[in-house]
Design a protein around this motif. Sequence first.
Motif, short mmCIF file in Angstrom:
data_model
loop_
_atom_site.label_atom_id
_atom_site.label_comp_id
_atom_site.label_asym_id
_atom_site.label_seq_id
_atom_site.Cartn_x
_atom_site.Cartn_y
_atom_site.Cartn_z
N GLU A 84 0.95 -1.13 -0.07
CA GLU A 84 -0.15 -0.07 -0.20
C GLU A 84 1.07 1.23 -0.16
OE1 GLU A 84 -2.48 0.19 3.31
OE2 GLU A 84 -4.11 1.30 2.13
N ASP A 86 1.03 4.08 1.28
CA ASP A 86 1.32 4.83 2.42
C ASP A 86 2.71 4.50 3.05
OD1 ASP A 86 -0.20 2.65 3.30
OD2 ASP A 86 -0.92 3.83 5.03
N HIS A 87 2.98 3.21 2.71
CA HIS A 87 4.32 2.73 3.20
C HIS A 87 5.34 2.25 1.91
CE1 HIS A 87 2.22 2.38 6.60
NE2 HIS A 87 1.17 1.87 6.12
N ASP A 168 -0.11 -2.87 9.16
CA ASP A 168 -1.00 -1.84 9.68
C ASP A 168 -1.78 -2.21 11.04
OD1 ASP A 168 -0.69 0.57 8.17
OD2 ASP A 168 -1.63 -0.90 6.31
N TYR A 198 -9.35 3.95 13.47
CA TYR A 198 -8.46 3.41 12.47
C TYR A 198 -8.74 1.81 12.18
CZ TYR A 198 -4.33 1.85 10.12
OH TYR A 198 -3.61 1.11 9.21
#
Length: 402
Positions: A84, A86-87, A168, A198
Amino acid sequence: MTSIRKISENIYYLGVSDYKYTKFENHIPIPTGMAYNTYLIADEKTALIDTVEASLCGQFLDNLSEVLKESGKSLDYVVVTHMEPDHSASLFRVLELYPNATIVFSKKAQAMFYQFFGDVKVNELIIDEGSVLELGKHSLEFFSAPMVHWPEVMMCYEKYTKTLFSADAFGAFGGLHGNLFDSEVEFTDSIIEDYRRYYTNIVGKYGMQTNRAIDKALKYDIKTICPLHGYILQKEIGRFIELYRKWANYEPEVNGVLVIYASMYDNTKNAAMELAKMLKDRGVKKVEVKDVSAQDATYLVSDTFKYSDIVLASVTHNNNIYILMESYISAVVALAIQNKRFYFIENGTWAPASAKLMREKLAALKKCELSETVVSIKSALNNESREKLVELADEIANNINK
Ligand SMILES: Cc1cc2nc3c(=O)[nH]c(=O)nc-3n(C[C@H](O)[C@H](O)[C@H](O)COP(=O)(O)O)c2cc1C
Ligand SMILES: [Fe+2]
Ligand SMILES: [Fe+2]
């Protein structure tokens, strides 16, 4: 300026907290920012675990080069827990700067890597369930955690320091505000809410898979959890395992009533408030009333996981459900929430229809009870609809108090 912190003798935190972006995944409000965590194990061999969001790449690369310089080492491995962006958005930049490094990922992540980065040449090491990456004193043992929350997720356990790199899982919204370990902050209700919001919105649909991942993780003796967002967990591990089990099992945390209303001119709101008062009179301790328009649906989704009983009160709007209520219901249905009792109040001035429409949408949910009682209001509460509201209050109070 670097934001490096030492976690143990050879493990460093290289993550970056961002406070500029106000939305995560371009739609979820993050009023207190967001932390993108990454870690370096600097043993005989060095291994970087994940990278950061594209916009934070500069600060992260400064951290990385500083740690490598200080330890007099080069970068040997870049471990990808999942692809993903975001990483992983900074991944290729890292490989350009450290071309001798080997990227360590699952077969599924490998395919995604080339989908994102195209036809590039990199050194690869494919890992699978049970693979071990030896770094010296430290070693990483990998296990898959499919759909927590992408299909290719691999978590890993570092044996020497008893550290779980949980991808995550156990993450949260919010920047770290200069802290890093759970012992450095007080876990107030609002911080717990950052974890709940989250989990429920990002991973919430995959409760069964989350349980499986926790089962696998708990085979190890875990002293530290290093997630990709939120604080490093040590003293709070027990609390979060317990919360994750509840959330993954769709077990309410609170035996109480969440009333969500959608109202333009307050008549539906008045009915919601009157119901809350009736519930209080009937001994229901935990009642919370929320205006669907007053906050983003992600907060309401989080509250929905938390409460056992949910009352939805909506105006009829152009022969439909009020748009923000509809959007909240769509989110709840998309997350396949279970184990809730839902109740309905509708309002309409000429043809109230929202209760039927809300019920039809929620009928897609498994293991949820949809109450047969419908409080149908014509513009404003009158004697007849107030009587029905009393009936509803009795029914809810019975369910809560039994
Ligand atoms: C733009 C608009 C569209 C509406 N559409 C409908 C409708 O299709 N059917 C209906 O019975 N009432 C309709 N209404 C009336 C509302 O459902 C409701 O009775 C009224 O807004 C009072 O409730 P409130 O004070 O909670 O907003 C509409 C109202 C507005 C402002
Ligand atoms: Fe992710
Ligand atoms: Fe993430």
